[in-house]
Design a protein around this motif. Structure first.
Motif, PDB file in Angstrom:
ATOM      1  N   LEU A  12       0.821  -1.210   0.000  1.00 29.41           N
ATOM      2  CA  LEU A  12       0.000   0.000   0.000  1.00 29.41           C
ATOM      3  C   LEU A  12       0.854   1.259   0.000  1.00 29.41           C
ATOM      4  N   ALA A  13       1.968   1.241   0.709  1.00 30.41           N
ATOM      5  CA  ALA A  13       2.862   2.406   0.706  1.00 30.41           C
ATOM      6  C   ALA A  13       3.399   2.662  -0.695  1.00 30.41           C
ATOM      7  N   ASN A  14       3.775   1.592  -1.394  1.00 33.82           N
ATOM      8  CA  ASN A  14       4.294   1.751  -2.757  1.00 33.82           C
ATOM      9  C   ASN A  14       3.201   2.160  -3.739  1.00 33.82           C
ATOM     10  N   LEU A  15       2.018   1.569  -3.606  1.00 30.87           N
ATOM     11  CA  LEU A  15       0.918   1.882  -4.527  1.00 30.87           C
ATOM     12  C   LEU A  15       0.393   3.311  -4.361  1.00 30.87           C
ATOM     13  N   ASN A  22      -4.782   5.794  -6.924  1.00 30.76           N
ATOM     14  CA  ASN A  22      -4.633   4.738  -5.920  1.00 30.76           C
ATOM     15  C   ASN A  22      -4.957   5.257  -4.521  1.00 30.76           C
ATOM     16  N   CYS A  23      -4.556   6.489  -4.239  1.00 27.72           N
ATOM     17  CA  CYS A  23      -4.855   7.071  -2.921  1.00 27.72           C
ATOM     18  C   CYS A  23      -6.362   7.196  -2.703  1.00 27.72           C
ATOM     19  N   ARG A  24      -7.065   7.647  -3.711  1.00 25.79           N
ATOM     20  CA  ARG A  24      -8.527   7.747  -3.600  1.00 25.79           C
ATOM     21  C   ARG A  24      -9.142   6.368  -3.383  1.00 25.79           C
ATOM     22  N   SER A  25      -8.654   5.398  -4.123  1.00 24.43           N
ATOM     23  CA  SER A  25      -9.192   4.028  -4.010  1.00 24.43           C
ATOM     24  C   SER A  25      -8.974   3.454  -2.615  1.00 24.43           C
ATOM     25  N   VAL A  26      -7.796   3.652  -2.050  1.00 21.21           N
ATOM     26  CA  VAL A  26      -7.508   3.122  -0.720  1.00 21.21           C
ATOM     27  C   VAL A  26      -8.402   3.783   0.321  1.00 21.21           C
ATOM     28  N   CYS A  27      -8.577   5.091   0.204  1.00 22.91           N
ATOM     29  CA  CYS A  27      -9.368   5.812   1.214  1.00 22.91           C
ATOM     30  C   CYS A  27     -10.836   5.420   1.213  1.00 22.91           C
ATOM     31  N   VAL A  28     -11.362   4.985   0.095  1.00 25.73           N
ATOM     32  CA  VAL A  28     -12.780   4.604   0.055  1.00 25.73           C
ATOM     33  C   VAL A  28     -12.987   3.099   0.228  1.00 25.73           C
ATOM     34  N   ASN A  57       1.468   9.063   2.625  1.00 27.29           N
ATOM     35  CA  ASN A  57       1.197   9.195   1.186  1.00 27.29           C
ATOM     36  C   ASN A  57      -0.258   9.586   0.947  1.00 27.29           C
ATOM     37  N   LEU A  58      -1.154   8.948   1.681  1.00 30.34           N
ATOM     38  CA  LEU A  58      -2.582   9.255   1.532  1.00 30.34           C
ATOM     39  C   LEU A  58      -2.879  10.699   1.936  1.00 30.34           C
ATOM     40  N   SER A  59      -2.184  11.188   2.955  1.00 26.86           N
ATOM     41  CA  SER A  59      -2.432  12.548   3.440  1.00 26.86           C
ATOM     42  C   SER A  59      -1.946  13.623   2.476  1.00 26.86           C
ATOM     43  N   GLU A  60      -1.166  13.249   1.491  1.00 25.98           N
ATOM     44  CA  GLU A  60      -0.702  14.213   0.486  1.00 25.98           C
ATOM     45  C   GLU A  60      -1.868  14.816  -0.289  1.00 25.98           C
ATOM     46  N   PHE A  61      -2.964  14.094  -0.376  1.00 25.72           N
ATOM     47  CA  PHE A  61      -4.110  14.536  -1.164  1.00 25.72           C
ATOM     48  C   PHE A  61      -5.194  15.051  -0.229  1.00 25.72           C
ATOM     49  N   TYR A  62      -5.546  16.315  -0.398  1.00 22.76           N
ATOM     50  CA  TYR A  62      -6.450  17.015   0.507  1.00 22.76           C
ATOM     51  C   TYR A  62      -7.748  16.249   0.748  1.00 22.76           C
TER      52      TYR A  62
END
Length: 122
Positions: A12-15, A22-28, A57-62
């Protein structure tokens, strides 16, 4: 926590490294953030490092920040990470908290409960 959790956190860190889709997908994805929080709290050093990096990485996107802050135990886990004996974990957790700081109403109460993090966050 076993090796499979470490490998999952690494994946997940790499993706999620600079990949908005990918960040949007993980968060939902139901349970994904909860799993990262559990790994970053309960795993060994390598697993914690990868899980914290994935959260950062996920927090990079508002658009992801509110979901991270709303995840049970995410903020306390990051605060604990910010005082971890591993400099990589502590630095990454502090970076993630800085990104989440636009949700200060939720963070302030947790920060007050973890005074050891003040030095790292200042």
């Amino acid at each position: 926590m076993g090796q499979i959790h470490t490998v999952a956190a690494l994946a997940l860190a790499n993706l999620t490294d600079a990949n908005a889709d990918n960040c949007r997908s993980v968060c939902v994805e139901p349970g994904a953030l909860d799993a990262l929080v559990r790994i970053s709290t309960l795993a060994g050093e390598e697993g914690r490092r990868h899980a914290i990096r994935a959260l950062a990485n996920l927090s990079e996107f508002y658009d992801n920040r509110a979901a991270i802050v709303a995840t049970h135990a995410a903020v306390p886990c990051l605060l604990q990470g910010s005082v971890d004996s591993s400099d990589a974990i502590a630095t990454t957790a502090a970076f993630c908290l800085a990104k989440l700081s636009d949700h200060t109403d939720k963070l302030i109460l947790h920060i007050a409960d973890t005074p050891a993090c003040f030095e790292r966050l200042s």
